[in-house]
Design an enzyme around this catalytic site. Sequence first.
Site, PDB file in Angstrom:
ATOM      1  N   GLY A   1     -57.784 -46.334  -7.170  1.00  7.05           N
ATOM      2  CA  GLY A   1     -57.046 -47.214  -6.274  1.00  7.05           C
ATOM      3  C   GLY A   1     -55.729 -47.586  -6.914  1.00  7.05           C
ATOM      4  O   GLY A   1     -55.267 -48.722  -6.840  1.00  7.05           O
ATOM      5  N   GLY A   2     -55.104 -46.596  -7.560  1.00  9.10           N
ATOM      6  CA  GLY A   2     -53.974 -46.847  -8.450  1.00  9.10           C
ATOM      7  C   GLY A   2     -52.701 -47.318  -7.794  1.00  9.10           C
ATOM      8  O   GLY A   2     -51.819 -47.828  -8.490  1.00  9.10           O
ATOM      9  N   THR A   3     -52.544 -47.153  -6.480  1.00  7.59           N
ATOM     10  CA  THR A   3     -51.350 -47.668  -5.800  1.00  7.59           C
ATOM     11  C   THR A   3     -51.735 -48.712  -4.760  1.00  7.59           C
ATOM     12  O   THR A   3     -50.959 -49.010  -3.851  1.00  7.59           O
ATOM     13  CB  THR A   3     -50.547 -46.536  -5.123  1.00  7.59           C
ATOM     14  OG1 THR A   3     -51.412 -45.814  -4.249  1.00  7.59           O
ATOM     15  CG2 THR A   3     -49.956 -45.594  -6.163  1.00  7.59           C
TER      16      THR A   3
ATOM     17  N   LEU B   1     -53.678 -54.653  -4.867  1.00  8.83           N
ATOM     18  CA  LEU B   1     -54.125 -55.416  -6.032  1.00  8.83           C
ATOM     19  C   LEU B   1     -53.531 -54.845  -7.316  1.00  8.83           C
ATOM     20  O   LEU B   1     -53.057 -55.591  -8.182  1.00  8.83           O
ATOM     21  CB  LEU B   1     -55.647 -55.418  -6.113  1.00  8.83           C
ATOM     22  CG  LEU B   1     -56.235 -56.132  -7.334  1.00  8.83           C
ATOM     23  CD1 LEU B   1     -55.978 -57.639  -7.246  1.00  8.83           C
ATOM     24  CD2 LEU B   1     -57.728 -55.857  -7.471  1.00  8.83           C
ATOM     25  N   ALA B   2     -53.567 -53.525  -7.437  1.00  7.18           N
ATOM     26  CA  ALA B   2     -53.047 -52.896  -8.651  1.00  7.18           C
ATOM     27  C   ALA B   2     -51.571 -53.215  -8.847  1.00  7.18           C
ATOM     28  O   ALA B   2     -51.139 -53.591  -9.945  1.00  7.18           O
ATOM     29  CB  ALA B   2     -53.260 -51.384  -8.587  1.00  7.18           C
TER      30      ALA B   2
ATOM     31  N   ASP C   1     -60.011 -37.347  -5.172  1.00  8.61           N
ATOM     32  CA  ASP C   1     -60.982 -37.671  -4.121  1.00  8.61           C
ATOM     33  C   ASP C   1     -62.287 -38.024  -4.828  1.00  8.61           C
ATOM     34  O   ASP C   1     -62.883 -37.184  -5.504  1.00  8.61           O
ATOM     35  CB  ASP C   1     -61.176 -36.460  -3.198  1.00  8.61           C
ATOM     36  CG  ASP C   1     -62.221 -36.682  -2.112  1.00  8.61           C
ATOM     37  OD1 ASP C   1     -62.923 -37.715  -2.153  1.00  8.61           O
ATOM     38  OD2 ASP C   1     -62.343 -35.819  -1.228  1.00  8.61           O
TER      39      ASP C   1
ATOM     40  N   ASP D   1     -64.201 -61.610 -11.597  1.00  6.14           N
ATOM     41  CA  ASP D   1     -64.087 -62.790 -10.743  1.00  6.14           C
ATOM     42  C   ASP D   1     -62.877 -63.554 -11.271  1.00  6.14           C
ATOM     43  O   ASP D   1     -62.942 -64.179 -12.336  1.00  6.14           O
ATOM     44  CB  ASP D   1     -65.348 -63.658 -10.824  1.00  6.14           C
ATOM     45  CG  ASP D   1     -65.321 -64.846  -9.873  1.00  6.14           C
ATOM     46  OD1 ASP D   1     -64.211 -65.348  -9.590  1.00  6.14           O
ATOM     47  OD2 ASP D   1     -66.390 -65.285  -9.431  1.00  6.14           O
ATOM     48  N   HIS D   2     -61.745 -63.481 -10.548  1.00  7.68           N
ATOM     49  CA  HIS D   2     -60.503 -63.998 -11.132  1.00  7.68           C
ATOM     50  C   HIS D   2     -60.547 -65.504 -11.357  1.00  7.68           C
ATOM     51  O   HIS D   2     -59.777 -66.020 -12.176  1.00  7.68           O
ATOM     52  CB  HIS D   2     -59.294 -63.609 -10.273  1.00  7.68           C
ATOM     53  CG  HIS D   2     -59.188 -64.315  -8.967  1.00  7.68           C
ATOM     54  ND1 HIS D   2     -59.853 -63.893  -7.844  1.00  7.68           N
ATOM     55  CD2 HIS D   2     -58.489 -65.416  -8.602  1.00  7.68           C
ATOM     56  CE1 HIS D   2     -59.565 -64.699  -6.837  1.00  7.68           C
ATOM     57  NE2 HIS D   2     -58.744 -65.641  -7.267  1.00  7.68           N
TER      58      HIS D   2
ATOM     59  N   LYS E   1     -59.196 -68.335 -14.839  1.00 10.32           N
ATOM     60  CA  LYS E   1     -58.303 -69.486 -14.690  1.00 10.32           C
ATOM     61  C   LYS E   1     -58.477 -70.452 -15.859  1.00 10.32           C
ATOM     62  O   LYS E   1     -59.566 -70.618 -16.402  1.00 10.32           O
ATOM     63  CB  LYS E   1     -58.553 -70.187 -13.357  1.00 10.32           C
ATOM     64  CG  LYS E   1     -58.101 -69.366 -12.143  1.00 10.32           C
ATOM     65  CD  LYS E   1     -58.332 -70.100 -10.847  1.00 10.32           C
ATOM     66  CE  LYS E   1     -57.873 -69.296  -9.642  1.00 10.32           C
ATOM     67  NZ  LYS E   1     -56.405 -69.190  -9.537  1.00 10.32           N
TER      68      LYS E   1
ATOM     69  N   GLU F   1     -57.987 -73.554   0.995  1.00 13.81           N
ATOM     70  CA  GLU F   1     -56.816 -72.731   1.269  1.00 13.81           C
ATOM     71  C   GLU F   1     -56.103 -73.271   2.503  1.00 13.81           C
ATOM     72  O   GLU F   1     -56.737 -73.612   3.501  1.00 13.81           O
ATOM     73  CB  GLU F   1     -57.226 -71.278   1.507  1.00 13.81           C
ATOM     74  CG  GLU F   1     -57.950 -70.630   0.342  1.00 13.81           C
ATOM     75  CD  GLU F   1     -58.420 -69.228   0.675  1.00 13.81           C
ATOM     76  OE1 GLU F   1     -57.594 -68.303   0.547  1.00 13.81           O
ATOM     77  OE2 GLU F   1     -59.576 -69.060   1.076  1.00 13.81           O
TER      78      GLU F   1
ATOM     79  N   HIS G   1     -67.064 -67.174  -6.626  1.00 10.77           N
ATOM     80  CA  HIS G   1     -66.212 -68.111  -7.357  1.00 10.77           C
ATOM     81  C   HIS G   1     -66.880 -69.473  -7.545  1.00 10.77           C
ATOM     82  O   HIS G   1     -66.937 -70.014  -8.653  1.00 10.77           O
ATOM     83  CB  HIS G   1     -64.891 -68.326  -6.614  1.00 10.77           C
ATOM     84  CG  HIS G   1     -64.163 -67.076  -6.262  1.00 10.77           C
ATOM     85  ND1 HIS G   1     -64.074 -65.991  -7.109  1.00 10.77           N
ATOM     86  CD2 HIS G   1     -63.464 -66.724  -5.153  1.00 10.77           C
ATOM     87  CE1 HIS G   1     -63.359 -65.046  -6.547  1.00 10.77           C
ATOM     88  NE2 HIS G   1     -62.980 -65.461  -5.357  1.00 10.77           N
TER      89      HIS G   1
END
Length: 493
Positions: free
Chosen positions: A15-17, A20-21, A88, A181-182, A186, A220, A244
Site C-alpha cells: 500500500g506504498g502510495t 496513510l503512507a 499483486d 493503534d496510533h 500519543k 470528533e 483506542h
Amino acid sequence: MPNTTPTRALYMLFGGTGDLALRKLYPAIFNLYKKGSLSTHFALVGLSRKELTDEEFRAKIIDSIAAETENQAQAEEFASHFYWKSHDVTNLDHYQELGKIADELDKKYETNGNRIFYVSMAPRFFGIVAKNLKDQNVLSENGGFNRLVIEKPFGRDFASAKELNDDLTSAFNENQIYRIDHYLGKETTQAIPVLRFGNPMIDAIWNQNYIKDVQITLAESLGVEDRAGYYDTAGALRDMIQNHTLQIVSYLAMEQPNSFIDTDIRREKVKVLESMKIYDEQGVKDNFVRGQYGAGDNTPEYRQENGVPEDSNNNTYAAGKIIFDNPRWGKTPFYIRSGKKLADKTGRIDIEFKKPLVDIFAKGTNQPAELQSNVLTLLIDPKIGISLDINTKNSDQGFHTETVDLNYLQSDDRAAEVPLPYERLFHDILKGDGTYFASWPEVAAAWKFIDPVQKLWDNTKGDFPNYKSGSMGPQAADDLLARDGNAWYFPNK
C-alpha cells in the site's frame, strides 16, 4: 536527543502510495532518519499494483516529507533509499521477485537481514500477505528479524479477528506481530504508567476506595467526511471503542507490572481486560447508548452524507459503562464515549475522586460551604496536559471554599518537539519493543466485551437521528451517568 545506535532494516510497505503512507508513515520514518534511529543502512520497497519507476516514487516521497524537511539535500538522500515494485498480493510469482529484490537490498545496504513488513491495505489482505511472505520465502533466514505490522481494523468481531489472527500466526510468531493503534503512540497515553506507578501519592489512591468514577472522552467535531464506505460498516463502536478506548482503559485500570517491559505490561493489560463484565442483552440496554447525528447549523444529518444509505442503522456515537470484576475497581464505573459531529474535538480522561466522608466545613460556619470532588484530567489531544481540581479557601470575608485548577499545559515549543504517534511506534518496531502495541489476548478480550453490544445494535433499529450536530451526544448518554448519581465532567464542569 539523537539515537546513537541506529537500527539496520529493510522495509516492505504494502500500500506504498496510499493516503496513510504518504500522510503519516513516510514523514514518521523521515523523522527517525533525521534523529539517527535510521542511518545509511536502511531501504524501503513500496508495493502496490500501480506502475511507477523508482524516480517517480522518490518524487512522491520528497513531496510527502516536505513539511518535515529543513535540508533538501538530506531529504533527497533519504528518498534515494526508496524503491518501487508493482505487486499483486495474490500473485505468487511477485513474491518470488520481491524475495530477490530484498536479498539484493540486504546486501547493498548491509541491513543484516532485518525485515519489516508493513501492510497498509484492506484487512482482507492481511492473512494473504502474511501467508505468501512465508510460503514464498520472502522472510529473512540469515539471522535477521522479521516483523509484521498491520493497521486496524483487526476483524469485525471476535470470530473474524480470531480467523485473521490464526492466518497471521501461521506465518509469524505473536512476538513478531505489531498491531498498530496510533492512540498508543500519543504522549499522554504513554505517560499513564509513569503518572500511576511513578508517583506514590497517586498510586496509593488509585482504586475504588478513593476514585468515584473514570471518564474517557474521544470526541470528533467532524462528520463522516469521505469515509462513508468504511465507516457505515464500522461505526463508532468498532472504529473507536473496541481499539483506542479500551487500550486506554487497560493502562488506566491494570495492576502494576513486575517491570516496565512489554511482556509484563501486556500480562497485566490482559488480566484487567478479561475482568470486564460482559453484558447480556438487558445489560447492554442498561449500560450502553448509541447515537447517530442529525442536522446542525448548515450541516447535513448522517443519512444525508455522500455514500451513506438513507436508512442507515450505523452508530456515529457510542457510550457505555464498564464494570470490573476485581478487587481494585469493583465499585468504580469507567464511562467511555466517542462520536462524530460533537461540540468539540478532544481526547481526555477525567478521574473523579470521592468527596470526604465527613464535610467538617458544612458545620460551625456562618455560611456552609459545599466541597467539590477532586478531578484529575489528562488531556490527550489536541492539547497535551494535566490538571487537578482541588478545594481551597477563597479570599472573601468569612469562610467560603472554592475549587481551583492546578494546571500543566504543554507549551507550543515543547509540543513541537514531541514525536508524532507513528514516529514513536516506528521507533519501537525497530527496537522490537511491543509495549505500545496490542497483543492478541488483548484484542480478543476487547472483542468479547464489545460483541454483545454490536450484536444487539445490529439486530434492532435505532431511533435515529437522536443528537444534534454540534452537541455532546444523545440525552441517553447523560441519563446513563445520572442513574448512578454521576455526570459527565466535560464540558459541564
